[in-house]
Design a protein around this motif. Structure first.
Motif, mmCIF file in Angstrom:
data_model
loop_
_atom_site.group_PDB
_atom_site.id
_atom_site.type_symbol
_atom_site.label_atom_id
_atom_site.label_comp_id
_atom_site.label_asym_id
_atom_site.label_seq_id
_atom_site.Cartn_x
_atom_site.Cartn_y
_atom_site.Cartn_z
ATOM 1 N N THR A 1 0.839 -1.192 0.000
ATOM 2 C CA THR A 1 0.000 0.000 0.000
ATOM 3 C C THR A 1 0.877 1.246 0.000
ATOM 4 O OG1 THR A 1 -1.708 -1.175 1.220
ATOM 5 C CG2 THR A 1 -1.824 1.211 1.227
ATOM 6 N N VAL A 2 0.628 2.133 -0.945
ATOM 7 C CA VAL A 2 1.336 3.412 -1.029
ATOM 8 C C VAL A 2 0.273 4.504 -1.007
ATOM 9 C CG1 VAL A 2 2.897 4.828 -2.399
ATOM 10 C CG2 VAL A 2 3.157 2.339 -2.418
ATOM 11 N N ASN A 3 -0.013 5.001 0.195
ATOM 12 C CA ASN A 3 -1.055 6.009 0.388
ATOM 13 C C ASN A 3 -2.349 5.576 -0.291
ATOM 14 O OD1 ASN A 3 0.704 7.616 1.902
ATOM 15 N ND2 ASN A 3 1.511 8.586 0.068
ATOM 16 N N SER A 4 -2.913 6.425 -1.129
ATOM 17 C CA SER A 4 -4.166 6.081 -1.801
ATOM 18 C C SER A 4 -3.926 5.606 -3.237
ATOM 19 C CB SER A 4 -5.104 7.285 -1.803
ATOM 20 O OG SER A 4 -4.512 8.360 -2.511
ATOM 21 N N PHE A 5 -2.655 5.405 -3.608
ATOM 22 C CA PHE A 5 -2.331 4.964 -4.969
ATOM 23 C C PHE A 5 -2.901 3.566 -5.209
ATOM 24 C CE2 PHE A 5 0.359 3.316 -8.387
ATOM 25 C CZ PHE A 5 0.431 4.405 -9.232
ATOM 26 N N PRO A 6 -3.655 3.370 -6.285
ATOM 27 C CA PRO A 6 -4.256 2.057 -6.560
ATOM 28 C C PRO A 6 -3.211 1.062 -7.082
ATOM 29 C CG PRO A 6 -4.866 3.606 -8.279
ATOM 30 C CD PRO A 6 -4.067 4.378 -7.260
ATOM 31 N N MET A 7 -2.323 0.638 -6.194
ATOM 32 C CA MET A 7 -1.193 -0.206 -6.569
ATOM 33 C C MET A 7 -1.637 -1.529 -7.187
ATOM 34 S SD MET A 7 2.051 -0.219 -6.813
ATOM 35 C CE MET A 7 2.712 1.012 -5.740
ATOM 36 N N GLY A 8 -2.716 -2.114 -6.691
ATOM 37 C CA GLY A 8 -3.197 -3.387 -7.236
ATOM 38 C C GLY A 8 -3.556 -3.274 -8.701
ATOM 39 N N THR A 9 -4.345 -2.281 -9.045
ATOM 40 C CA THR A 9 -4.746 -2.073 -10.438
ATOM 41 C C THR A 9 -3.541 -1.708 -11.296
ATOM 42 O OG1 THR A 9 -6.919 -1.348 -9.713
ATOM 43 C CG2 THR A 9 -6.270 -0.738 -11.947
ATOM 44 N N PHE A 10 -2.659 -0.885 -10.749
ATOM 45 C CA PHE A 10 -1.463 -0.483 -11.472
ATOM 46 C C PHE A 10 -0.608 -1.695 -11.837
ATOM 47 C CE2 PHE A 10 3.025 0.898 -11.373
ATOM 48 C CZ PHE A 10 3.003 1.799 -12.428
ATOM 49 N N VAL A 11 -0.348 -2.559 -10.865
ATOM 50 C CA VAL A 11 0.470 -3.752 -11.115
ATOM 51 C C VAL A 11 -0.201 -4.671 -12.127
ATOM 52 C CG1 VAL A 11 1.369 -5.860 -10.029
ATOM 53 C CG2 VAL A 11 1.718 -3.655 -8.930
ATOM 54 N N VAL A 12 -1.508 -4.853 -12.010
ATOM 55 C CA VAL A 12 -2.244 -5.682 -12.972
ATOM 56 C C VAL A 12 -2.118 -5.103 -14.379
ATOM 57 C CG1 VAL A 12 -4.576 -6.329 -13.705
ATOM 58 C CG2 VAL A 12 -3.859 -6.746 -11.361
ATOM 59 N N ASN A 13 -2.298 -3.798 -14.515
ATOM 60 C CA ASN A 13 -2.223 -3.179 -15.841
ATOM 61 C C ASN A 13 -0.834 -3.316 -16.463
ATOM 62 O OD1 ASN A 13 -4.893 -2.399 -15.929
ATOM 63 N ND2 ASN A 13 -4.502 -0.372 -15.118
ATOM 64 N N ILE A 14 0.209 -3.103 -15.686
ATOM 65 C CA ILE A 14 1.567 -3.204 -16.216
ATOM 66 C C ILE A 14 1.901 -4.661 -16.540
ATOM 67 C CG2 ILE A 14 4.011 -2.764 -15.771
ATOM 68 C CD1 ILE A 14 2.108 -0.245 -16.233
ATOM 69 N N ALA A 15 1.527 -5.568 -15.654
ATOM 70 C CA ALA A 15 1.762 -6.999 -15.914
ATOM 71 C C ALA A 15 0.991 -7.454 -17.153
ATOM 72 C CB ALA A 15 1.352 -7.832 -14.701
ATOM 73 N N GLY A 16 -0.231 -6.973 -17.293
ATOM 74 C CA GLY A 16 -1.037 -7.314 -18.474
ATOM 75 C C GLY A 16 -0.418 -6.788 -19.751
#
Length: 122
Positions: free
Chosen positions: A30-45
């Protein structure tokens, strides 16, 4: 018709993978309110669809439909968006590329706001 079945299966698997990866990424990183889960999924995708598109470039194989259209499509549509942008860039269609990126982000964000405001009225 067989291709639709493989797309269907891949989409289901990709959706489950997206949920699990996003959930656990967000929980562990978790990095503040940054949507890290969605970000990682998008980059991995994006990484995955780039690799798979290159690999299956000239193949009309059921795995292409299962993995690219199905799995990657279920995992993240951002990957499809990104590979389409790469194609526009590769074809030197820079105006279309800019327009597509700009309109997708602005209108997409605007559509979310409109949808939420509409829902509040109901």
């Amino acid at each position: 018709m067989k291709n639709l079945f493989f797309i269907f299966l891949g989409g289901g698997v990709g959706s489950i993978a997206r949920y699990l990866m996003s959930f656990y990424t967000q929980k562990l990183w978790t990095v503040n309110s940054f949507p890290m889960g969605t970000f990682v999924v998008n980059i991995a995708g994006c990484l995955l669809i780039g690799f798979l598109t290159s690999y299956f470039l000239k193949a009309d194989h059921y795995l292409k439909y299962f993995l690219i259209t199905g799995f990657c499509g279920g995992f993240t549509t951002f990957s499809a968006f990104s590979v389409e942008n790469y194609s526009l860039w590769q074809n030197q269609e820079y105006t279309t590329l800019f327009l597509y990126v700009f309109l997708s982000l602005i209108l997409g964000f605007g559509a979310v706001i409109l949808g939420m405001k509409t829902q509040e009225l109901i």
